[in-house]
Each structure stands twice: as C-alpha cells, then as structure tokens.
Design a protein around this motif. Structure first.
Motif, PDB file in Angstrom:
ATOM      1  N   GLN A   1      48.107  42.845  35.001  1.00  0.00           N
ATOM      2  CA  GLN A   1      48.133  43.030  33.551  1.00  0.00           C
ATOM      3  C   GLN A   1      47.013  43.969  33.120  1.00  0.00           C
ATOM      4  OE1 GLN A   1      47.858  38.937  32.279  1.00  0.00           O
ATOM      5  NE2 GLN A   1      50.030  38.557  32.630  1.00  0.00           N
TER       6      GLN A   1
ATOM      7  N   PRO B   1      44.476  40.805  39.415  1.00  0.00           N
ATOM      8  CA  PRO B   1      45.461  40.231  40.344  1.00  0.00           C
ATOM      9  C   PRO B   1      46.741  39.758  39.654  1.00  0.00           C
ATOM     10  CG  PRO B   1      43.593  38.738  40.064  1.00  0.00           C
ATOM     11  CD  PRO B   1      43.222  40.023  39.382  1.00  0.00           C
ATOM     12  N   PHE B   2      46.733  39.649  38.329  1.00  0.00           N
ATOM     13  CA  PHE B   2      47.957  39.260  37.632  1.00  0.00           C
ATOM     14  C   PHE B   2      48.772  40.481  37.192  1.00  0.00           C
ATOM     15  CE2 PHE B   2      45.165  35.586  37.314  1.00  0.00           C
ATOM     16  CZ  PHE B   2      46.015  34.584  37.749  1.00  0.00           C
TER      17      PHE B   2
ATOM     18  N   PHE C   1      38.570  41.228  34.629  1.00  0.00           N
ATOM     19  CA  PHE C   1      39.798  41.270  33.838  1.00  0.00           C
ATOM     20  C   PHE C   1      39.744  40.148  32.811  1.00  0.00           C
ATOM     21  CE2 PHE C   1      42.093  37.824  36.093  1.00  0.00           C
ATOM     22  CZ  PHE C   1      41.349  37.735  37.253  1.00  0.00           C
TER      23      PHE C   1
END
Lengths: 221, 221
Positions: A54, A51-52, A66
């Motif tokens: 990355q 969700p970031f 993640f």
C-alpha cells in the motif's frame, strides 16, 4: 544529508497526511510516484518498503517506515523544535489529548467522512464506479453525530487537543479537503466551531501549498 | 494518590487493551463497570467521560481520557521506568517501529481478526445473533494474508517492533485471546513464528492474570 523520500502520489489522502507533517516542520523531501496502473505497489521493490503493498511508504536513509500516522509521528519527533512541537510528548496531559483526538480521527471521523469522498469523488473519477447514494445517505447521518461531538469539543478549545494545533488536527486535513468539494460540504455550516476550525487549518501555509496540488480528479466521461 | 479508574467491563476487548498496560507497569487501578443493559454508556455521566458513549473511558484525577490506544500510551508514558519502557519514545527509530506496528494492528490485523471473534463468540453469545459463515470465510482469507506478513516480520525479530516487547504487541492481546477459543485458532499453526510470538505473549504475567478473568461468554440456549 539526502532528503527523506515519500512513496506514493502526493494527491493521495494517506500520502498527503505525511506531506503535511513534512511541510509543517520544513523538512526537505522528495515524492517518488508509485504507478498503480502497472501495479508497481505490488512489485517486490515496493513490498520491501510496505509489506502490505500500500501507500505511503517512507525512507530516511536506512530506515523504512509505512502507515501514514506512524510516519507522521516520526517526522514530527525527528524535526521537533521548541516552536514546532506537534506531538507535545514532553507534556503528559497534552500528549494524551493529541493521542485521544488522533485516535478519534481514525475510529470516528474518518469512517464517517471518507466513504462520502470515495462515493462522490474517488470511485466515479478514478474507478468509473457510480456513486452509491444509499451508502452516502447513511454515512451523512453518521457524520452528523460525529460533528456534534466535534462542535462541543471545539467550543471549548481552538483545536482538538487544546488551544494549540497538533498532529490530531493535521491528520484530518486530506480527507476533509476532498470532502469540501463534494455536494455535502455545506454540512459543516451547521457546526460553526467546526467550520471555523477548518478555516484556521486551511489558512496554514502547509495546507495551502499542498491543497494547491490536490485538485479533485474529474469524473470519467 | 487515588488509583486511576477504568470504566467498562474488564472482559471487553478494548477495555482489556488498557488493563494490560496497567498490569505491565504495575499501576494501582480500579475497574468501574458500565452497565450496557440499562444503557449506562449513553448516560450524561458517561458521555462526559467518553462523548461517543463507548468504552473504555479513563480517569486519573482531573484528567479524563477515552480511546483505548490513547489511554494505553498515556499509562505507558506516565509509569515508564528504565526497565519498563513499552513505547521507546527516547529512541527515534524504535519509537517509529512501535508506532508502525501499532498502526498495523489497527488497520490490518484487527479488521482481519475481530470479525471472526464477533461472528463466532460475541454475536451468538451476547446478542443471540447466529454466526454469518460467509463473513467468517471471507475474513479468514484476509487474515491469512495478514499472518503471512506477520510471519515474515517475526522471522526477523522476536517482537513486532524489534527484539523488545512493546505496546505494538500488547495491543494485539485481547482480540487474539478470544480468537484462540474460536474454531479458527489452529490457523496460527501454519505460521510458526507468529505462534511462538503469541506463546511468548500469553506467558507474560500481565496477560496470564487478565486472561484468567476473560472466559468467553457461553452461547445463549
């Protein structure tokens, strides 16, 4: 069983932190590239994985994870055997020392070494940004202090958490690997126990194999 | 058995991360102050406990640990019961989610929230350094993006790692506690699931007890 998937270029430092764990346990895996040039890391599909937006992201069947250190631990737990136990969670004191030195990598070592890798390799070669020598010089001073603590620790034991290799050591591999092709690599020569520790790590088949695919990017003309 | 010892002022954010774990498991402990005014954190005695000369440090008999998140995990493993299992290491997927969100706290949440605590409380009150409003404004923008991800996550589950409280939640407590007495506390109002999560956390007896001793320092005249 379908092989697990790692999303992100294998040459990326944080992706390589995951791959070294997979290599150590001998798991089957697939690396799925994420194309930063077309902003694939910010696509809805990738944001579902991380969700970031990355890298890395990780998939094992229905499970998505993640954060490289969390993925690494999952892999080392899932594929743990009596021979390959790199977290030592069955032993309270050993597990604690693995955690201590994994946190030291995060909060002390990496902040004192990664800016040199960014300034000397990643920025000039990938982003066309020239090296900021002031940042490098300040970081080198910070790194020397960290390496003094490492030298004392590695005079007492072969590896960071004790006389056994662990996730704490492996977690240092990718940034240090690139650091070793900067003009500051010789800094390690002043810390013989740290140097010997690093030489033990790069002799591991997992790191030899991954390192062969991690040639540093050449600076843009 | 002698109680375990935690070295550092109980009001310090990183020390409080350890204390909340001890309170959750109901362990007996002693807080030993480290006097920064006389540079006790750089004394040979303290450097034996934490070679980086920082707080917290931790002692359990002959075992010395440092790095707050590593100490926290040791405590939660050592005193784990079937009722109080805040790492969930017996369940591969749950343990992975605890790790993911503990890493998110380290790499996303804390860098976007702690500078506001430093600028608004710690710097002016403890070091006589005025608030740098530019840093605060930039950090607030960063924090909003992080809170958006948290809002989505906490719309799906009661707590960060799932429908169970874990170390991942507890690890957020001390910095968020101080953030809530800065002028930016109302930022959380725009994220109702985050706000509700925080209210569930501060209602826990462990956090109520520690929070009572964590009045923010008053600014120097």
């Amino acid at each position: 069983m379908a092989p697990v998937k790692v999303f992100g270029p294998a040459q990326s430092t944080n992706v390589a932190r995951v791959l070294v764990c997979l290599e150590e346990v001998g798991a089957e895996y697939e690396v799925v590239n994420v194309d930063f040039k077309v902003k694939e890391h910010k696509s809805p599909e990738h944001l579902k994985r991380n969700p970031f937006g990355q890298i890395p992201a990780f998939q094992d069947g229905d499970l998505y994870l993640f954060e490289s250190r969390a993925i690494g631990k999952y892999i080392l737990r899932k594929y743990k055997t009596s021979e390959v136990d790199l977290l030592r969670e069955g032993n309270l004191e050993e597990a604690a020392m693995v955690d201590v030195w994994t946190e030291v990598e995060t909060h002390q070592f990496n902040p004192a070494l990664s800016p040199i890798v960014f300034q000397c390799i990643i920025n000039p070669a990938l982003h066309g940004i020239p090296t900021n020598q002031k940042v490098v010089d300040e970081t080198v001073e910070k790194l020397k202090k960290v390496l003094e603590v490492y030298e004392a620790r590695l005079s007492e034991s072969m590896y960071l958490a004790g006389n056994f290799v662990s996730f704490a050591d492996l977690s240092h591999f990718s940034y240090t690997f690139y650091f070793m092709v900067t003009p500051y690599a010789s800094l390690f020569d002043s810390y013989p126990h740290v140097k010997a520790w690093w030489e033990r790590l790069v002799a591991r088949p997992s790191i030899k194999k991954l390192g062969a695919g991690m040639a540093p990017p050449t600076p843009k003309a």
